[in-house]
Design an enzyme around this catalytic site. Structure first.
Site, PDB file in Angstrom:
ATOM      1  N   GLY A  31       0.803  -1.235   0.000  1.00 15.82           N
ATOM      2  CA  GLY A  31       0.000   0.000   0.000  1.00 15.82           C
ATOM      3  C   GLY A  31       0.830   1.276   0.000  1.00 15.82           C
ATOM      4  N   VAL A  32       0.330   2.256   0.768  1.00 15.82           N
ATOM      5  CA  VAL A  32       1.013   3.560   0.759  1.00 15.82           C
ATOM      6  C   VAL A  32       2.396   3.435   1.418  1.00 15.82           C
ATOM      7  CG1 VAL A  32       0.025   4.430   2.947  1.00 15.82           C
ATOM      8  CG2 VAL A  32       0.665   6.033   1.125  1.00 15.82           C
ATOM      9  N   ASP A  33       2.525   2.513   2.361  1.00 16.39           N
ATOM     10  CA  ASP A  33       3.818   2.263   3.033  1.00 16.39           C
ATOM     11  C   ASP A  33       4.860   1.864   1.983  1.00 16.39           C
ATOM     12  OD1 ASP A  33       4.710   0.038   5.840  1.00 16.39           O
ATOM     13  OD2 ASP A  33       5.680   1.825   5.035  1.00 16.39           O
TER      14      ASP A  33
HETATM   15  N1  APR Z   1      -0.765   7.726  -2.200  1.00 13.98           N
HETATM   16  C1  APR Z   1      -1.851   7.993  -1.432  1.00 13.98           C
HETATM   17  N2  APR Z   1      -2.650   7.041  -0.911  1.00 13.98           N
HETATM   18  C2  APR Z   1      -2.331   5.754  -1.211  1.00 13.98           C
HETATM   19  C3  APR Z   1      -1.211   5.395  -1.999  1.00 13.98           C
HETATM   20  C4  APR Z   1      -0.422   6.447  -2.506  1.00 13.98           C
HETATM   21  N3  APR Z   1       0.675   6.216  -3.261  1.00 13.98           N
HETATM   22  N4  APR Z   1      -1.171   4.028  -2.097  1.00 13.98           N
HETATM   23  C5  APR Z   1      -2.237   3.566  -1.404  1.00 13.98           C
HETATM   24  N5  APR Z   1      -2.935   4.590  -0.875  1.00 13.98           N
HETATM   25  C6  APR Z   1      -4.160   4.560  -0.058  1.00 13.98           C
HETATM   26  C7  APR Z   1      -5.048   3.350  -0.174  1.00 13.98           C
HETATM   27  O1  APR Z   1      -5.857   3.442  -1.343  1.00 13.98           O
HETATM   28  C8  APR Z   1      -5.865   3.495   1.104  1.00 13.98           C
HETATM   29  O2  APR Z   1      -6.920   4.416   0.874  1.00 13.98           O
HETATM   30  O3  APR Z   1      -3.758   4.552   1.298  1.00 13.98           O
HETATM   31  C9  APR Z   1      -4.872   4.138   2.088  1.00 13.98           C
HETATM   32  C10 APR Z   1      -4.367   3.214   3.185  1.00 13.98           C
HETATM   33  O4  APR Z   1      -4.273   1.897   2.674  1.00 13.98           O
HETATM   34  P1  APR Z   1      -3.001   0.959   3.052  1.00 13.98           P
HETATM   35  O5  APR Z   1      -1.799   1.500   2.406  1.00 13.98           O
HETATM   36  O6  APR Z   1      -3.408  -0.447   2.756  1.00 13.98           O
HETATM   37  O7  APR Z   1      -2.810   1.178   4.623  1.00 13.98           O
HETATM   38  P2  APR Z   1      -3.609   0.551   5.864  1.00 13.98           P
HETATM   39  O8  APR Z   1      -4.997   0.142   5.510  1.00 13.98           O
HETATM   40  O9  APR Z   1      -3.403   1.531   6.976  1.00 13.98           O
HETATM   41  O10 APR Z   1      -2.818  -0.786   6.173  1.00 13.98           O
HETATM   42  C11 APR Z   1      -1.499  -0.668   6.669  1.00 13.98           C
HETATM   43  O11 APR Z   1      -0.630  -2.105   4.983  1.00 13.98           O
HETATM   44  O12 APR Z   1       0.981  -1.531   3.505  1.00 13.98           O
HETATM   45  C12 APR Z   1       0.765  -2.177   4.685  1.00 13.98           C
HETATM   46  O13 APR Z   1       2.813  -1.901   5.906  1.00 13.98           O
HETATM   47  C13 APR Z   1       1.448  -1.503   5.832  1.00 13.98           C
HETATM   48  O14 APR Z   1       0.970  -3.311   7.304  1.00 13.98           O
HETATM   49  C14 APR Z   1       0.612  -1.983   6.977  1.00 13.98           C
HETATM   50  C15 APR Z   1      -0.788  -1.968   6.397  1.00 13.98           C
END
Ligand code: APR
Length: 165
Positions: A31-33
């Site tokens: 994801g965003v991470d």
């Molecule tokens: N820019 C902005 N928003 C983003 C991006 C980006 N490049 N990529 C993804 N997103 C959005 C997703 O569409 C979602 O709306 O970020 C939001 C959070 O989604 P996740 O990244 O899946 O985060 P979360 O639900 O908090 O889960 C966290 O996921 O990636 C792993 O290491 C992370 O274990 C942790 C978990």
């Protein structure tokens, strides 16, 4: 100062700080991470390694390295378990502690992703209400507060909720 909603890739925003929706290890993920670590480069992981993880609802800060943003504030949102494990309070804490950390570091412009609403499956509408409630409490302390959404559904949701304020 108004809360802004932008549909964008958060790694491209030129703000003082972007907030990362991390996990408790702070060692990256999907994801965003994953996007933030890819864009910031390997120095970000090296900086995270010495932070010794992060509790759910807490926040820690690193430089942004190759990102346009000067700082990355890493926070950990709750995994959704049906709302029976203080998820709403923990999600609010993630926003609140990120804002507090931004203030102590003199940060004036900050962008948040929709924390916990992806892999962690927090219901989007309730999560957006919590995010906006926290953003409203800090509106007069920042020059820019951006809710950075990543799809049209979230864009429409935030615009609707902000219009109802
Ligand atoms: N820019 C902005 N928003 C983003 C991006 C980006 N490049 N990529 C993804 N997103 C959005 C997703 O569409 C979602 O709306 O970020 C939001 C959070 O989604 P996740 O990244 O899946 O985060 P979360 O639900 O908090 O889960 C966290 O996921 O990636 C792993 O290491 C992370 O274990 C942790 C978990």
């Amino acid at each position: 100062m108004a809360i802004e909603v932008l549909q964008a890739d958060i790694t491209r925003l030129d703000v003082d700080a972007i907030v990362n929706a991390a996990n408790t290890s702070l060692l990256g993920g999907g994801g965003v991470d994953g996007a933030i670590h890819r864009a910031a480069g390997p120095q970000l992981l090296a900086a995270c390694r010495v932070l010794n993880g992060c509790e759910t609802g807490e926040a820690k800060i690193t430089p942004g390295f190759n990102l346009p943003a000067r700082w990355v504030i890493h926070t950990v949102g709750p995994v959704w378990h049906g709302g029976v494990r203080q998820e709403a309070q923990l999600l609010f804490n993630a926003y609140d502690n990120s804002f507090q950390l931004a203030l102590t570091n003199g940060i004036k412009s900050i962008a948040f992703p929709c924390i916990s609403t992806g892999v962690y499956r927090f219901p989007k509408t309730e999560a957006a209400r919590i995010a906006i409630k926290a953003m409203q409490q800090y509106q007069d302390k920042f020059s820019r507060i951006i809710a950075c959404v990543f799809n049209g559904e979230d864009l429409a949701l935030y615009q609707k909720l902000l219009a109802e304020l």
